[in-house]
Scaffold this motif. Structure first.
Motif, PDB file in Angstrom:
ATOM      1  N   GLY A 126      68.259  42.827  79.234  1.00 24.06           N
ATOM      2  CA  GLY A 126      68.272  42.484  77.821  1.00 24.06           C
ATOM      3  C   GLY A 126      67.042  41.708  77.402  1.00 24.06           C
ATOM      4  N   THR A 127      66.600  40.793  78.262  1.00 24.62           N
ATOM      5  CA  THR A 127      65.395  40.016  77.953  1.00 24.62           C
ATOM      6  C   THR A 127      64.175  40.922  77.852  1.00 24.62           C
ATOM      7  OG1 THR A 127      66.323  38.078  79.071  1.00 24.62           O
ATOM      8  CG2 THR A 127      63.940  38.122  78.742  1.00 24.62           C
ATOM      9  N   ILE A 179      60.193  43.584  74.311  1.00 21.37           N
ATOM     10  CA  ILE A 179      59.523  44.788  73.790  1.00 21.37           C
ATOM     11  C   ILE A 179      59.772  44.945  72.297  1.00 21.37           C
ATOM     12  CG2 ILE A 179      59.500  47.301  73.923  1.00 21.37           C
ATOM     13  CD1 ILE A 179      60.144  46.997  76.920  1.00 21.37           C
ATOM     14  N   ALA A 180      61.028  44.687  71.871  1.00 19.52           N
ATOM     15  CA  ALA A 180      61.354  44.829  70.450  1.00 19.52           C
ATOM     16  C   ALA A 180      60.546  43.860  69.597  1.00 19.52           C
ATOM     17  CB  ALA A 180      62.853  44.604  70.238  1.00 19.52           C
ATOM     18  N   GLY A 202      73.736  41.641  78.179  1.00 20.65           N
ATOM     19  CA  GLY A 202      72.493  42.380  78.066  1.00 20.65           C
ATOM     20  C   GLY A 202      72.137  42.684  76.624  1.00 20.65           C
ATOM     21  N   PHE A 203      73.120  43.150  75.847  1.00 22.02           N
ATOM     22  CA  PHE A 203      72.850  43.477  74.447  1.00 22.02           C
ATOM     23  C   PHE A 203      72.596  42.222  73.618  1.00 22.02           C
ATOM     24  CE2 PHE A 203      75.150  47.382  75.679  1.00 22.02           C
ATOM     25  CZ  PHE A 203      74.199  48.305  75.272  1.00 22.02           C
ATOM     26  N   VAL A 204      73.377  41.172  73.866  1.00 24.38           N
ATOM     27  CA  VAL A 204      73.169  39.928  73.125  1.00 24.38           C
ATOM     28  C   VAL A 204      71.781  39.368  73.395  1.00 24.38           C
ATOM     29  CG1 VAL A 204      73.855  37.495  73.058  1.00 24.38           C
ATOM     30  CG2 VAL A 204      75.572  39.278  72.824  1.00 24.38           C
ATOM     31  N   GLY A 217      68.936  41.103  71.558  1.00 22.79           N
ATOM     32  CA  GLY A 217      68.758  40.656  70.178  1.00 22.79           C
ATOM     33  C   GLY A 217      68.248  39.236  70.086  1.00 22.79           C
ATOM     34  N   TYR A 218      68.869  38.338  70.858  1.00 27.51           N
ATOM     35  CA  TYR A 218      68.517  36.928  70.753  1.00 27.51           C
ATOM     36  C   TYR A 218      67.094  36.655  71.240  1.00 27.51           C
ATOM     37  CZ  TYR A 218      68.608  31.918  71.577  1.00 27.51           C
ATOM     38  OH  TYR A 218      68.313  30.584  71.591  1.00 27.51           O
ATOM     39  N   THR A 219      66.689  37.320  72.319  1.00 22.47           N
ATOM     40  CA  THR A 219      65.331  37.117  72.828  1.00 22.47           C
ATOM     41  C   THR A 219      64.293  37.569  71.808  1.00 22.47           C
ATOM     42  OG1 THR A 219      66.112  37.434  75.091  1.00 22.47           O
ATOM     43  CG2 THR A 219      63.754  37.632  74.720  1.00 22.47           C
TER      44      THR A 219
END
Length: 721
Positions: free
Chosen positions: A92-93, A98-99, A139-141, A144-146
């Protein structure tokens, strides 16, 4: 769907700890099994947090406090939970990093468009977390949070974005590694051991519950509450099984064995519910003679299920007695039935159906008990029985609702930041994202958000004292650890209490985020207070939006989930038979657990949702039995001209009734069930001389009769329509 916060010691964890301290005195062992577990978890959490802080400082990272914050978001009592979270948190991080870089490249110096892109990304990640749940939630949280943590502070300084992304990713990675290492190396609390203990407790409790239901009967409300707890256990077992696979190769290799055990447990529970319902109808409005004839068998079975000691020791003995009971049951039932054959066919059908359900329950209980025994003794699986994969189901409207709720909270915070140019507005947006993420699977999201806001206020006040009076008067990392340890332990302790978890999470996370020490400490109490106000305001904003605009128990949302629950019967009527039972059972239990999470308060709506779950299990399971038996009795097509059409019409009418429950649909379904029953009786008369075929038709008639009595039950929820 529930997020795994640090919890107070359970029977599982007490059992694990007692294994490690078998030689201690009784008083010390008692302390180790209760308060000792709390102190152990606090010690490991503080060590991991300070270790992450020290390593980040040693590596000269820009914000070591991010590494310490990561530990408090990540740390769990069981090592498997931490390893599972860490694996998906790393993924997730990376995705969040990347996002943030992609959004920064697309919207250079365009804060409004960048903010829209960030809101869409974070909200989509939180919605995906609700959809996939369990350890994948993290992973999904984190994706978004990162992205918010990296990108939002650099909206107006895009030239710093790439360096900030690498730095934040490194800081988070340090926290992940430290929490995983401390959890796995210092007195590890294995979730695999917890899983074995859970199986032991579940077997013991279910056996005692079944004995009570069959022996003396249980009041309807008490049965429904206990069965609802069983639903939570079934769903929670799947999460624990996955956690255990991350830390124990033996558990990983026996995953199919455990999956089969859970499937057999679901079958036994559903069959017990069917027996309870039939007993209730027989004792309430059925012929007294039939109830008196079948009751001794239930009482005998109840006595056979009585545990005398340890379940792992009693299970083989009980299973052996149950096999003898199961083998002799058909002959004894025939002898009991002969004097009753002069009674009306409807009354005799009650007896036949009760006997058939009893036979099936004993068979399924033996399967469950054999599988449990083989696991308890760590032997290979029994025979070649296999179970399908557990299927998780989440209503699409719930996912869309979560997306809209998160987007609304972040949009309000982001609009206020851009409109006012508030220096701490970016942190408010990050706080809003964090609030939406951490409360996305909470049973009471507004309450948790308010608790986190109170924890943030306390963290701001404590951080002010540390910034003004503690940090300036200490020198060196050892002394820093000494002064931080009590504060970090206090936050972890509060978070370990179920009723106050939100306060502890808010205090721990935001103390580290707002006032955690960096390599170069900035003594700016005014900035600290402003940042604390921003975090608190964003958490309160989230609570208001959750309560006023997007309440989780909004009627139309729960109705959509109930619609999905009823659709399970449609699947039972129309889907392909291979693997259908496992898909039906797991999907129904999963949806029921989601309804229980949304409807936390005792109310008529909660009772109605629970009864829809029970009648769905009851009729859906009976339909699957009916279709399986009809597939075995393929010869009936040639013996009755309307056999295929009657069976198809019954399944179609049942599916339509559960799609749109109403009185007209109920009458139509009862008529089609009656028509199919007549067809089955005609075929039975034709094949009466063939014992195997006669038994096939008797099982079909029992399934049809049970479906009919379930439809006529005055407590069935569709009768209120």
């Amino acid at each position: 769907m529930k997020r795994q916060h640090p919890i107070k010691p359970t029977a599982d964890s007490r059992w694990q700890w007692s294994v490690m301290v078998p030689t201690l005195s009784p008083a010390i062992r008692d302390w180790a099994n209760s308060d000792g577990l709390i102190w152990l978890h606090l010690l490991k959490t503080v060590i991991a947090g300070l270790l992450a802080l020290g390593i980040a400082m040693l590596l000269d990272l820009q914000q070591p406090r991010i590494a310490m914050t990561t530990v408090f978001v990540l740390m769990q009592p069981f090592s498997g939970m931490v390893l599972a979270k860490s694996f998906y948190r790393i993924l997730g991080t990376a995705m969040g990093t990347i996002a943030a870089l992609v959004l920064g490249a697309l919207f250079v110096q365009q804060p409004e468009l960048y903010m829209l892109g960030m809101i869409g990304w974070v909200s989509a990640c939180i919605a995906a977390a609700v959809r996939y749940r369990h350890f994948r939630w993290y992973g999904f949280v984190l994706a978004g949070y990162t992205a918010a943590l990296i990108g939002i502070p650099n909206v107006t300084a895009p030239h710093d974005l790439f360096l900030a992304a690498l730095t934040r990713a490194a800081e988070v990675a340090v926290g992940i590694v430290c929490s995983s290492a401390v959890s796995a190396l210092i007195v590890p609390q294995r979730s695999s051991l917890a899983l074995r203990r859970t199986l032991h407790i579940r077997y013991t409790n279910f056996t005692a519950f079944a004995a009570d239901v069959l022996g003396r009967g249980i009041e309807r409300g008490q049965f429904e509450r206990h069965f609802a707890d069983i639903v939570d256990e079934i769903v929670g077992f799947e999460a624990t099984r996955t956690f255990a696979a991350f830390e124990d190769p033996a558990m990983r290799s026996r995953s199919q064995h455990l999956s089969r055990l859970n499937a057999e447990f679901m079958d036994a529970c559903t069959r017990l519910h069917a027996l309870h319902q039939l007993l209730k109808r027989l004792r309430g409005s059925g012929p007294r003679r039939m109830a008196d004839a079948i009751t001794p068998y239930f009482r005998e079975l109840s006595a056979l299920l009585a545990l005398t000691g340890d379940a792992s020791v009693d299970a083989p003995r009980i299973a052996a007695r149950m096999r003898l009971f199961h083998a002799s049951l058909p002959r004894r039932v025939r002898e009991t039935r002969r004097p009753l054959e002069a009674t009306p066919a409807e009354s005799l059908a009650d007896f036949d159906t009760a006997a058939e359900l009893l036979y099936r329950f004993v068979d399924e209980w033996i399967r469950y008990s054999e599988t449990y025994t083989s696991l308890a003794r760590r032997k290979p699986g029994v025979g070649q029985r296999t179970a399908g994969r557990y299927v998780s189901k989440t209503n699409g409207f719930v996912v869309a609702f979560t997306f809209a709720r998160s987007a609304a909270v972040m949009a309000i915070a982001g609009w206020f930041w851009i409109a006012t140019d508030w220096p701490s507005g970016g942190l408010a947006v990050i706080g809003a994202a964090l609030a939406c993420a951490l409360t996305s699977t909470a049973p009471n999201a507004p309450k948790m958000a308010v608790q986190m806001a109170a924890g943030a206020v306390l963290a701001t006040m404590t951080g002010y004292l540390f910034t003004c009076y503690v940090y300036p008067n200490i020198d060196g990392f050892p002394l820093l650890c000494v002064v931080l340890a009590p504060v970090l332990a206090l936050g972890a302790f509060i978070a370990s209490r179920k009723l106050s978890a939100g306060y502890g999470i808010g205090f721990s996370v935001f103390f580290c985020l707002l006032a955690g020490p960096d390599n170069v400490v900035a003594y700016a109490p005014d900035l600290l207070i402003n940042n604390g106000i921003a975090i608190t305001a964003s958490l309160l904003l989230a609570a208001i939006v959750f309560t006023v605009i997007f309440p989780a128990d909004i009627p139309w949302l729960t109705e959509r989930i109930k619609g999905d629950l009823r659709a399970q019967v449609v699947s039972a009527c129309k889907d392909e038979l291979p693997g259908l039972n496992q898909r039906f059972q797991s999907g129904t239990h999963d949806l029921a657990a989601q309804l229980r999470m949304l409807l936390t308060r005792r109310s008529r709506r909660r009772r109605d949702a629970l009864r829809w779950m029970l009648v769905t299990l009851e009729i859906g399971h009976a339909v699957i039995d009916l279709r399986n038996e009809a597939s075995h009795a393929g010869y009936a097509r040639a013996l009755h001209p309307r056999w295929n059409s009657s069976m198809a019409r019954t399944c179609d009418d049942l599916a339509r009734l559960f799609e749109r429950p109403d009185a007209r649909g109920l009458e139509r379904t009862l008529a089609s069930v009656r028509s199919t029953t007549w067809a089955a009786q005609d075929v039975l008369e034709t094949v009466h001389g063939d014992r195997d075929k006669r038994h096939d038709l008797q099982r079909i008639l029992s399934s049809l009769h049970f479906i009919r009595t379930a439809l006529l039950d005055k407590d069935a929820p569709f009768n209120t329509h």
